[in-house]
Scaffold this motif. Structure first.
Motif, PDB file in Angstrom:
ATOM      1  N   SER A 120      32.862  63.767  35.133  1.00 35.84           N
ATOM      2  CA  SER A 120      32.072  63.133  36.194  1.00 35.84           C
ATOM      3  C   SER A 120      30.733  63.836  36.379  1.00 35.84           C
ATOM      4  N   LEU A 121      30.733  65.151  36.287  1.00 40.83           N
ATOM      5  CA  LEU A 121      29.484  65.895  36.420  1.00 40.83           C
ATOM      6  C   LEU A 121      28.585  65.657  35.214  1.00 40.83           C
ATOM      7  N   ALA A 122      29.176  65.596  34.033  1.00 35.13           N
ATOM      8  CA  ALA A 122      28.383  65.313  32.837  1.00 35.13           C
ATOM      9  C   ALA A 122      27.694  63.956  32.970  1.00 35.13           C
ATOM     10  N   ARG A 123      28.412  62.952  33.441  1.00 40.68           N
ATOM     11  CA  ARG A 123      27.809  61.621  33.599  1.00 40.68           C
ATOM     12  C   ARG A 123      26.683  61.657  34.622  1.00 40.68           C
ATOM     13  N   GLU A 124      26.888  62.387  35.710  1.00 45.96           N
ATOM     14  CA  GLU A 124      25.848  62.487  36.734  1.00 45.96           C
ATOM     15  C   GLU A 124      24.605  63.190  36.183  1.00 45.96           C
ATOM     16  N   GLN A 125      24.811  64.284  35.478  1.00 44.49           N
ATOM     17  CA  GLN A 125      23.676  65.021  34.919  1.00 44.49           C
ATOM     18  C   GLN A 125      22.937  64.177  33.890  1.00 44.49           C
ATOM     19  N   TRP A 126      23.667  63.442  33.067  1.00 48.14           N
ATOM     20  CA  TRP A 126      23.037  62.587  32.067  1.00 48.14           C
ATOM     21  C   TRP A 126      22.230  61.480  32.735  1.00 48.14           C
ATOM     22  N   ARG A 127      22.788  60.852  33.765  1.00 53.38           N
ATOM     23  CA  ARG A 127      22.059  59.785  34.466  1.00 53.38           C
ATOM     24  C   ARG A 127      20.788  60.328  35.106  1.00 53.38           C
ATOM     25  N   ASN A 128      20.862  61.525  35.658  1.00 52.71           N
ATOM     26  CA  ASN A 128      19.670  62.126  36.263  1.00 52.71           C
ATOM     27  C   ASN A 128      18.589  62.367  35.210  1.00 52.71           C
ATOM     28  N   LEU A 129      18.999  62.863  34.036  1.00 45.27           N
ATOM     29  CA  LEU A 129      18.029  63.079  32.962  1.00 45.27           C
ATOM     30  C   LEU A 129      17.445  61.752  32.499  1.00 45.27           C
ATOM     31  N   ARG A 130      18.290  60.747  32.344  1.00 47.00           N
ATOM     32  CA  ARG A 130      17.791  59.444  31.902  1.00 47.00           C
ATOM     33  C   ARG A 130      16.757  58.902  32.888  1.00 47.00           C
ATOM     34  N   ALA A 131      17.042  59.012  34.176  1.00 47.03           N
ATOM     35  CA  ALA A 131      16.095  58.519  35.184  1.00 47.03           C
ATOM     36  C   ALA A 131      14.779  59.285  35.116  1.00 47.03           C
ATOM     37  N   LEU A 132      14.861  60.580  34.872  1.00 42.22           N
ATOM     38  CA  LEU A 132      13.652  61.397  34.769  1.00 42.22           C
ATOM     39  C   LEU A 132      12.833  60.979  33.554  1.00 42.22           C
ATOM     40  N   VAL A 133      13.485  60.794  32.423  1.00 42.52           N
ATOM     41  CA  VAL A 133      12.781  60.384  31.206  1.00 42.52           C
ATOM     42  C   VAL A 133      12.158  59.002  31.382  1.00 42.52           C
ATOM     43  N   ALA A 134      12.891  58.107  32.064  1.00 50.53           N
ATOM     44  CA  ALA A 134      12.423  56.731  32.228  1.00 50.53           C
ATOM     45  C   ALA A 134      11.158  56.635  33.077  1.00 50.53           C
ATOM     46  N   GLN A 135      10.842  57.672  33.807  1.00 50.09           N
ATOM     47  CA  GLN A 135       9.590  57.664  34.568  1.00 50.09           C
ATOM     48  C   GLN A 135       8.376  57.711  33.652  1.00 50.09           C
ATOM     49  N   SER A 136       8.558  58.275  32.457  1.00 46.53           N
ATOM     50  CA  SER A 136       7.429  58.464  31.546  1.00 46.53           C
ATOM     51  C   SER A 136       7.583  57.753  30.216  1.00 46.53           C
ATOM     52  N   ALA A 137       8.772  57.272  29.895  1.00 47.82           N
ATOM     53  CA  ALA A 137       9.022  56.694  28.578  1.00 47.82           C
ATOM     54  C   ALA A 137       9.951  55.502  28.681  1.00 47.82           C
ATOM     55  N   GLU A 138       9.943  54.703  27.636  1.00 50.22           N
ATOM     56  CA  GLU A 138      10.880  53.587  27.523  1.00 50.22           C
ATOM     57  C   GLU A 138      12.164  54.118  26.900  1.00 50.22           C
ATOM     58  N   VAL A 139      13.276  54.008  27.627  1.00 55.58           N
ATOM     59  CA  VAL A 139      14.552  54.541  27.149  1.00 55.58           C
ATOM     60  C   VAL A 139      15.371  53.434  26.487  1.00 55.58           C
ATOM     61  N   GLU A 140      15.804  53.679  25.267  1.00 54.73           N
ATOM     62  CA  GLU A 140      16.733  52.791  24.589  1.00 54.73           C
ATOM     63  C   GLU A 140      18.060  53.517  24.439  1.00 54.73           C
ATOM     64  N   GLN A 141      19.140  52.769  24.322  1.00 58.00           N
ATOM     65  CA  GLN A 141      20.454  53.390  24.225  1.00 58.00           C
ATOM     66  C   GLN A 141      21.235  52.841  23.038  1.00 58.00           C
ATOM     67  N   VAL A 142      21.976  53.738  22.407  1.00 49.89           N
ATOM     68  CA  VAL A 142      22.903  53.365  21.363  1.00 49.89           C
ATOM     69  C   VAL A 142      24.306  53.470  21.956  1.00 49.89           C
ATOM     70  N   THR A 143      25.184  52.579  21.555  1.00 48.15           N
ATOM     71  CA  THR A 143      26.522  52.537  22.127  1.00 48.15           C
ATOM     72  C   THR A 143      27.363  53.720  21.634  1.00 48.15           C
ATOM     73  N   PRO A 144      27.961  54.497  22.556  1.00 44.52           N
ATOM     74  CA  PRO A 144      28.809  55.615  22.130  1.00 44.52           C
ATOM     75  C   PRO A 144      30.098  55.117  21.486  1.00 44.52           C
ATOM     76  N   ALA A 145      30.637  55.927  20.606  1.00 44.20           N
ATOM     77  CA  ALA A 145      31.888  55.578  19.936  1.00 44.20           C
ATOM     78  C   ALA A 145      32.980  56.550  20.343  1.00 44.20           C
ATOM     79  N   ALA A 146      34.166  56.037  20.575  1.00 42.90           N
ATOM     80  CA  ALA A 146      35.291  56.879  20.946  1.00 42.90           C
ATOM     81  C   ALA A 146      35.606  57.855  19.818  1.00 42.90           C
ATOM     82  N   GLY A 147      35.937  59.083  20.205  1.00 46.10           N
ATOM     83  CA  GLY A 147      36.291  60.097  19.227  1.00 46.10           C
ATOM     84  C   GLY A 147      35.124  60.856  18.650  1.00 46.10           C
ATOM     85  N   LEU A 148      33.910  60.564  19.132  1.00 47.29           N
ATOM     86  CA  LEU A 148      32.715  61.259  18.656  1.00 47.29           C
ATOM     87  C   LEU A 148      31.995  61.876  19.859  1.00 47.29           C
TER      88      LEU A 148
END
Length: 287
Positions: free
Chosen positions: A50-78
């Motif tokens: 849960s903390l990892a997801r929160e920290q990642w979302r915070n980073l994504r929001a920070l990056v999105a202020q200055s850049a266009e963020v694209e996402q690749v779909t995560p795969a289970a087991g990786l």
């Protein structure tokens, strides 16, 4: 006119060419399940999702202020797919897919190849036996017309020359000598206007000399071990701002004095796997 599509066929908006484009991958299956770098020692099963997801979302929001963020779909087991810096290296229309040294990460290769192909990149062939870990080890200088390529830990000594043949731009190899800084982007961060933030003890003498030959003294921002261990160099250069896990007040002041705005985004959960802000992003374009 038909809009471009992502890997799953969902229409996406045309790119804003005035902004950088940065690739990220949600930490849906992130955890420490094996040890392939010193940071992972004694961390298996010790992340808090849960903390990892929160920290990642915070980073994504920070990056999105200055850049266009694209996402690749995560795969289970990786679990390390979240570290998209290692997906490959992109320069213009060319994409080089990583050739991972650790067998645990090799299943990521076809997924990232599919992403680049779907995005219309010219995916260049890479010599089969040569390990190369993408933008974890290959960084574009933002002052000189060169690419820096770390080797000695994850990428092979032959990687800089192989990359130079593919991209047609001068590639300078830098030998990494401290296992804690196993990728170039953990200890070396080219910034806008030709500035460089780096940790000199992570490199051998010849590599330090190569850096000093290219980057003017007044543009070299050497950091100490304490900031290096905060992964201060594992930062995302977003032109005027620099997104990073942490930095001492002294380093933050040095950045501000050089015209940059340090933006802190704590990433303690990802540090357990040996990654931070830069590791969680891959630049698909720069302005």
């Amino acid at each position: 006119m038909t809009q471009p599509h992502d890997l799953h066929g969902a229409a996406r908006a045309p790119h804003d060419e005035t902004r950088q484009r940065i690739l990220m991958c949600a930490p849906d299956d992130f955890d420490v399940r094996y040890v392939i770098n010193p940071w992972m020692e004694h961390q298996i099963g010790r992340t808090t999702p849960s903390l990892a997801r929160e920290q990642w979302r915070n980073l994504r929001a920070l990056v999105a202020q200055s850049a266009e963020v694209e996402q690749v779909t995560p795969a289970a087991g990786l679990p390390d797919m979240v570290f998209t810096a290692n997906a490959g290296f992109v320069l213009g229309a060319i994409a080089v897919v990583s050739r991972f040294r650790a067998e645990q990460r090799r299943p990521e290769e076809p997924l990232f190849r599919a992403f680049f192909e779907a995005q219309g990149y010219d995916v260049a062939p890479w010599p089969e036996p040569i390990p190369f870990e993408g933008a974890g080890d290959a960084l574009i200088d933002r002052g000189a017309d060169v690419v820096w390529c770390g080797y000695g830990m994850r990428s092979a000594a032959e990687a800089p020359a192989a990359l130079e043949r593919i991209i047609g731009r001068r590639v300078i190899g830098l030998r990494l000598v401290d296992p804690r800084f196993y990728h170039l982007d953990t200890c070396f961060c080219p910034l806008a206007r030709g500035w460089l933030m780096y940790y000199p003890p992570a490199f051998d003498d010849a590599s330090r000399a190569a850096i000093e030959k290219i980057v003017p003294r007044e543009k070299r921002m050497e950091i100490d071990e304490a900031d290096a261990m905060r992964f201060a160099c594992n930062a995302i250069d977003l032109d005027a701002s620099v997104a990073m896990n942490d930095a001492s007040p002294q380093l933050q002041k040095r950045l501000r004095d050089a015209g940059f705005a340090p933006a802190l985004a704590p990433l303690s959960e990802f540090m357990k796997a040996g990654g931070s802000a830069k590791c969680l992003t891959l630049k698909l374009s720069e302005r």
